[in-house]
Design a protein around this motif. Structure first.
Motif, PDB file in Angstrom:
ATOM      1  N   ARG A 231      29.686-112.264   9.680  1.00 31.72           N
ATOM      2  CA  ARG A 231      28.454-112.087  10.436  1.00 31.72           C
ATOM      3  C   ARG A 231      27.577-113.340  10.492  1.00 31.72           C
ATOM      4  NH1 ARG A 231      30.277-107.867  13.150  1.00 31.72           N
ATOM      5  NH2 ARG A 231      30.860-106.125  11.785  1.00 31.72           N
ATOM      6  N   PHE A 232      28.213-114.524  10.516  1.00 37.41           N
ATOM      7  CA  PHE A 232      27.426-115.739  10.667  1.00 37.41           C
ATOM      8  C   PHE A 232      26.986-115.893  12.119  1.00 37.41           C
ATOM      9  CE2 PHE A 232      29.551-117.146   6.700  1.00 37.41           C
ATOM     10  CZ  PHE A 232      28.432-117.568   6.003  1.00 37.41           C
ATOM     11  N   THR A 233      25.810-116.486  12.318  1.00 31.42           N
ATOM     12  CA  THR A 233      25.349-116.792  13.670  1.00 31.42           C
ATOM     13  C   THR A 233      26.176-117.942  14.238  1.00 31.42           C
ATOM     14  OG1 THR A 233      23.739-118.428  12.910  1.00 31.42           O
ATOM     15  CG2 THR A 233      23.000-116.116  13.036  1.00 31.42           C
ATOM     16  N   PRO A 234      26.191-118.114  15.565  1.00 29.56           N
ATOM     17  CA  PRO A 234      26.927-119.250  16.143  1.00 29.56           C
ATOM     18  C   PRO A 234      26.469-120.592  15.571  1.00 29.56           C
ATOM     19  CG  PRO A 234      26.358-117.686  17.856  1.00 29.56           C
ATOM     20  CD  PRO A 234      25.661-117.219  16.609  1.00 29.56           C
ATOM     21  N   GLU A 235      25.170-120.708  15.247  1.00 27.49           N
ATOM     22  CA  GLU A 235      24.650-121.960  14.689  1.00 27.49           C
ATOM     23  C   GLU A 235      25.372-122.336  13.411  1.00 27.49           C
ATOM     24  OE1 GLU A 235      20.315-123.823  13.412  1.00 27.49           O
ATOM     25  OE2 GLU A 235      20.852-121.774  12.810  1.00 27.49           O
ATOM     26  N   TRP A 236      25.738-121.338  12.589  1.00 33.38           N
ATOM     27  CA  TRP A 236      26.467-121.591  11.347  1.00 33.38           C
ATOM     28  C   TRP A 236      27.972-121.593  11.563  1.00 33.38           C
ATOM     29  CZ3 TRP A 236      24.763-123.246   6.773  1.00 33.38           C
ATOM     30  CH2 TRP A 236      23.389-123.145   6.494  1.00 33.38           C
ATOM     31  N   ALA A 237      28.461-120.696  12.409  1.00 32.93           N
ATOM     32  CA  ALA A 237      29.908-120.536  12.561  1.00 32.93           C
ATOM     33  C   ALA A 237      30.562-121.765  13.182  1.00 32.93           C
ATOM     34  CB  ALA A 237      30.200-119.294  13.405  1.00 32.93           C
ATOM     35  N   ALA A 238      29.917-122.414  14.146  1.00 36.58           N
ATOM     36  CA  ALA A 238      30.534-123.551  14.834  1.00 36.58           C
ATOM     37  C   ALA A 238      30.691-124.772  13.922  1.00 36.58           C
ATOM     38  CB  ALA A 238      29.732-123.907  16.080  1.00 36.58           C
ATOM     39  N   PRO A 239      29.613-125.245  13.235  1.00 36.16           N
ATOM     40  CA  PRO A 239      29.822-126.363  12.311  1.00 36.16           C
ATOM     41  C   PRO A 239      30.790-126.026  11.183  1.00 36.16           C
ATOM     42  CG  PRO A 239      27.491-126.099  12.801  1.00 36.16           C
ATOM     43  CD  PRO A 239      28.191-124.892  13.353  1.00 36.16           C
ATOM     44  N   LEU A 240      30.767-124.768  10.726  1.00 37.01           N
ATOM     45  CA  LEU A 240      31.696-124.366   9.671  1.00 37.01           C
ATOM     46  C   LEU A 240      33.135-124.442  10.171  1.00 37.01           C
ATOM     47  CD1 LEU A 240      31.942-123.285   6.782  1.00 37.01           C
ATOM     48  CD2 LEU A 240      31.755-120.966   7.710  1.00 37.01           C
ATOM     49  N   ALA A 241      33.372-123.961  11.391  1.00 35.52           N
ATOM     50  CA  ALA A 241      34.716-124.022  11.965  1.00 35.52           C
ATOM     51  C   ALA A 241      35.177-125.467  12.119  1.00 35.52           C
ATOM     52  CB  ALA A 241      34.745-123.317  13.312  1.00 35.52           C
ATOM     53  N   SER A 242      34.285-126.341  12.561  1.00 33.71           N
ATOM     54  CA  SER A 242      34.649-127.753  12.723  1.00 33.71           C
ATOM     55  C   SER A 242      34.906-128.410  11.376  1.00 33.71           C
ATOM     56  CB  SER A 242      33.545-128.503  13.474  1.00 33.71           C
ATOM     57  OG  SER A 242      33.444-128.050  14.804  1.00 33.71           O
ATOM     58  N   GLY A 243      34.048-128.112  10.393  1.00 35.82           N
ATOM     59  CA  GLY A 243      34.210-128.711   9.073  1.00 35.82           C
ATOM     60  C   GLY A 243      35.500-128.299   8.404  1.00 35.82           C
ATOM     61  N   ILE A 244      35.859-127.017   8.521  1.00 32.84           N
ATOM     62  CA  ILE A 244      37.064-126.516   7.875  1.00 32.84           C
ATOM     63  C   ILE A 244      38.323-126.922   8.628  1.00 32.84           C
ATOM     64  CG2 ILE A 244      38.330-124.420   7.217  1.00 32.84           C
ATOM     65  CD1 ILE A 244      35.668-123.033   6.794  1.00 32.84           C
ATOM     66  N   SER A 245      38.249-126.955   9.949  1.00 36.59           N
ATOM     67  CA  SER A 245      39.479-127.070  10.725  1.00 36.59           C
ATOM     68  C   SER A 245      39.756-128.455  11.282  1.00 36.59           C
ATOM     69  CB  SER A 245      39.447-126.079  11.891  1.00 36.59           C
ATOM     70  OG  SER A 245      38.394-126.376  12.779  1.00 36.59           O
ATOM     71  N   ILE A 246      38.722-129.290  11.452  1.00 34.63           N
ATOM     72  CA  ILE A 246      38.954-130.552  12.168  1.00 34.63           C
ATOM     73  C   ILE A 246      38.881-131.747  11.228  1.00 34.63           C
ATOM     74  CG2 ILE A 246      38.154-132.044  14.031  1.00 34.63           C
ATOM     75  CD1 ILE A 246      37.152-129.579  15.487  1.00 34.63           C
ATOM     76  N   CYS A 247      37.706-132.235  10.994  1.00 31.66           N
ATOM     77  CA  CYS A 247      37.603-133.499  10.277  1.00 31.66           C
ATOM     78  C   CYS A 247      36.498-133.458   9.246  1.00 31.66           C
ATOM     79  CB  CYS A 247      37.349-134.625  11.271  1.00 31.66           C
ATOM     80  SG  CYS A 247      37.250-136.252  10.502  1.00 31.66           S
ATOM     81  N   GLY A 248      36.267-132.302   8.672  1.00 32.48           N
ATOM     82  CA  GLY A 248      35.329-132.256   7.577  1.00 32.48           C
ATOM     83  C   GLY A 248      33.930-132.684   7.945  1.00 32.48           C
ATOM     84  N   VAL A 249      33.422-133.656   7.202  1.00 30.05           N
ATOM     85  CA  VAL A 249      32.029-134.069   7.311  1.00 30.05           C
ATOM     86  C   VAL A 249      31.693-134.547   8.717  1.00 30.05           C
ATOM     87  CG1 VAL A 249      30.325-135.731   6.488  1.00 30.05           C
ATOM     88  CG2 VAL A 249      31.869-134.620   4.859  1.00 30.05           C
ATOM     89  N   SER A 250      32.497-135.445   9.263  1.00 28.47           N
ATOM     90  CA  SER A 250      32.201-136.020  10.580  1.00 28.47           C
ATOM     91  C   SER A 250      32.143-134.945  11.655  1.00 28.47           C
ATOM     92  CB  SER A 250      33.262-137.059  10.961  1.00 28.47           C
ATOM     93  OG  SER A 250      33.295-138.103  10.021  1.00 28.47           O
ATOM     94  N   ALA A 251      33.098-134.019  11.613  1.00 29.76           N
ATOM     95  CA  ALA A 251      33.139-132.969  12.624  1.00 29.76           C
ATOM     96  C   ALA A 251      31.976-132.001  12.478  1.00 29.76           C
ATOM     97  CB  ALA A 251      34.463-132.216  12.548  1.00 29.76           C
ATOM     98  N   ALA A 252      31.618-131.668  11.233  1.00 26.09           N
ATOM     99  CA  ALA A 252      30.491-130.760  11.004  1.00 26.09           C
ATOM    100  C   ALA A 252      29.200-131.369  11.540  1.00 26.09           C
ATOM    101  CB  ALA A 252      30.356-130.448   9.518  1.00 26.09           C
ATOM    102  N   ILE A 253      29.008-132.668  11.282  1.00 20.80           N
ATOM    103  CA  ILE A 253      27.796-133.350  11.744  1.00 20.80           C
ATOM    104  C   ILE A 253      27.789-133.454  13.270  1.00 20.80           C
ATOM    105  CG2 ILE A 253      26.583-135.566  11.750  1.00 20.80           C
ATOM    106  CD1 ILE A 253      27.482-135.901   8.840  1.00 20.80           C
ATOM    107  N   ALA A 254      28.946-133.842  13.857  1.00 21.66           N
ATOM    108  CA  ALA A 254      29.023-133.972  15.317  1.00 21.66           C
ATOM    109  C   ALA A 254      28.780-132.630  15.993  1.00 21.66           C
ATOM    110  CB  ALA A 254      30.385-134.531  15.725  1.00 21.66           C
TER     111      ALA A 254
END
Length: 492
Positions: A231-254
């Protein structure tokens, strides 16, 4: 992670670009050897040792005749201190704190590097052990065990001596250090690729599988799980998805910037990413050694696809390469070139990095025109360039230059040998940047911070996704694309 402290030109104010400048500086200094001017031969090299007095020497035999190992180490420290401090000043870090922090980090990291090269730890084969006066090898980890020692010491300081870790914070820049190392790595791979053009092309082509996996498989699955079951909001779910699945820190920040999330969101996600990356860094290389030593390129690619953050992914690739090289030597009687195993990890990770800017641009479009529906707001295509990881330019530049130089002299064995020796000198500097990366990754990893910041649910999503499917899909994709592909064999 890079900290933007001013509004000056990104060419001089970001860690990404300074990784390019430092990497190219070392690369061009190394090129001097091709024209009879040895500009990096004085750089320190750490040897496997039993007698500590023989642990250090200049990387060039020419300099070793007139310079002690301690002198070489001091000169190397001063050189790296000067060039990194210039970058720190340009990026408007606190220069005084950076100088003190870098000095302490350098000497502690290098001590770990020396310990990791101690014979009972490092000697991988019977022959290596006997050269050192040992009856047989013990741990067989090769000299890259120094990376593990550095990581452990960093973790101890980062978790049990928080005041000291915070004192070193200004120079705790693992992303900067590893990106500089990657730029230098391109040159070494470039000249070696002349002996294995088909293999280098295969690695680059197959590395594209990372894009499909990270962006079209990982990301939607993590986002769906975070939204549907936690039940995370999109604001939390999108950076979390990027951080876990793509490139960690850089992706979460971008991603956070692309969707205009509150600053706290990518910061907390980034902390989580770093902590889990350390867990992967400790576990996955040894799993790869145990089960994938007959498929070394699969193991390398797996590190690039499964481990998040550039630092941890490339570090895992380096450790995996060393462990598998040692295991294959003893179990199979084969001496594989470990740099190509590392290249598989770096290449898959870099292809993921390249598309961060495009993905952030796509997410920005989705948020503006669909999720948040902001009328009148425009998303500029230039955002793709703004978010493109610039160190990738340096990596491919050094790779292509040395590839072309080598191809132009394929029939001149003496020239090729000199070129390899030149890039070997640059590799000595690369090794130091790697060990700095491992140590500072440990410094940044405050496990207690997870609970202090109330990240229990975020950690649960990460744990379920990482060990539930990311690691195993990454292994499957790596096997699919790299099974049956082998690195060159080196003389025994």
């Amino acid at each position: 992670m890079a900290q933007e402290r001013n509004s000056g030109s990104p060419l001089l104010t970001t860690e990404d670009w300074w990784a390019v400048w430092l990497g190219l500086l070392i690369f061009f200094l190394a090129l001097g050897k091709l024209y009879g001017v040895d500009l990096l031969g004085w750089v320190v090299k750490t040897n496997m040792w039993i007698d500590i007095s023989k642990a250090l020497s200049p990387v060039s035999k020419q300099f070793a005749q007139s310079m002690s190992g301690i002198t070489s180490l001091i000169l190397t420290y001063l050189f790296l201190l000067v060039i990194t401090t210039i970058g720190a000043a340009a990026m408007r870090f606190n220069v005084g704190r950076f100088v003190v922090g870098f000095t302490i980090i350098f000497w502690l990291s290098y001590l770990c590097w020396i310990i990791g090269n101690w014979g009972p730890i490092a000697a991988p084969t019977e022959a290596d052990a006997q050269k050192l006066g040992m009856t047989k090898p013990v741990l067989r980890l090769t000299g890259e065990a120094g990376f593990i020692v550095a990581l452990i010491l960093g973790l101890i300081i980062g978790n049990f001596f928080r005041g000291f870790a915070q004192f070193l914070e200004e120079a705790t820049r693992p992303e900067w250090y590893v990106k500089t190392a990657i730029v230098i790595l391109g040159a070494s791979i470039g000249i070696k690729a002349c002996d294995a053009l088909g293999l280098a092309g295969q690695i680059l082509a197959r590395g594209l599988c990372a894009i499909v996996e990270a962006y079209l498989i990982y990301w939607p699955l993590v986002y769906f799980i975070a939204r549907r079951y936690f039940r995370f909001t999109p604001e939390w779910a999108a950076p979390l998805a990027s951080g876990i699945s793509i490139c960690g820190v850089s992706a979460a920040i971008a991603t956070g910037a692309a969707i205009r999330a509150r600053p706290v969101v990518p910061i907390i996600v980034s902390s989580l990413v770093v902590i889990f990356a350390v867990v992967e860094l400790i576990l996955l290389p040894f799993l790869a050694q145990a089960f994938l030593y007959t498929q070394p390129m699969v193991a390398g690619a797996w590190m690039g696809l499964a481990v998040k953050t550039d630092g941890a992914a490339v570090a895992s690739g380096a450790i995996t390469a060393a462990l598998i090289q040692a295991k294959a030597l003893n179990a199979l009687g084969v001496n594989w070139d470990k740099d190509f195993i590392t290249m598989a990890a770096v290449t898959t990770k870099i292809f993921i990095d390249i598309f961060i800017g495009i993905w952030a641009f796509i997410l920005a479009l989705v948020w503006v025109y669909s999720i948040e529906r902001k009328p009148g707001v425009q998303v500029q295509a230039i955002e793709i360039w703004h978010r493109f990881p610039k160190f990738v330019i340096g990596y491919f530049l050094t790779f292509l230059v040395m590839l072309l130089v080598g191809l132009g002299h394929l029939q001149d064995k003496a020239f090729i040998d000199t070129a390899k020796a030149a890039m070997g000198e640059a590799d000595s500097v690369r090794g130091i940047f790697f060990v700095l990366t491992f140590f500072t990754i440990g410094l940044m990893s405050n496990f207690r911070k997870l609970w202090e910041e109330g990240m229990g649910r975020l950690a649960a999503v990460y744990l379920i996704c990482l060990f539930g499917f990311i690691i195993w899909i990454g292994l499957f994709i790596s096997w699919l694309f790299f099974h049956g592909v082998y690195p060159p064999r080196l003389p025994m």
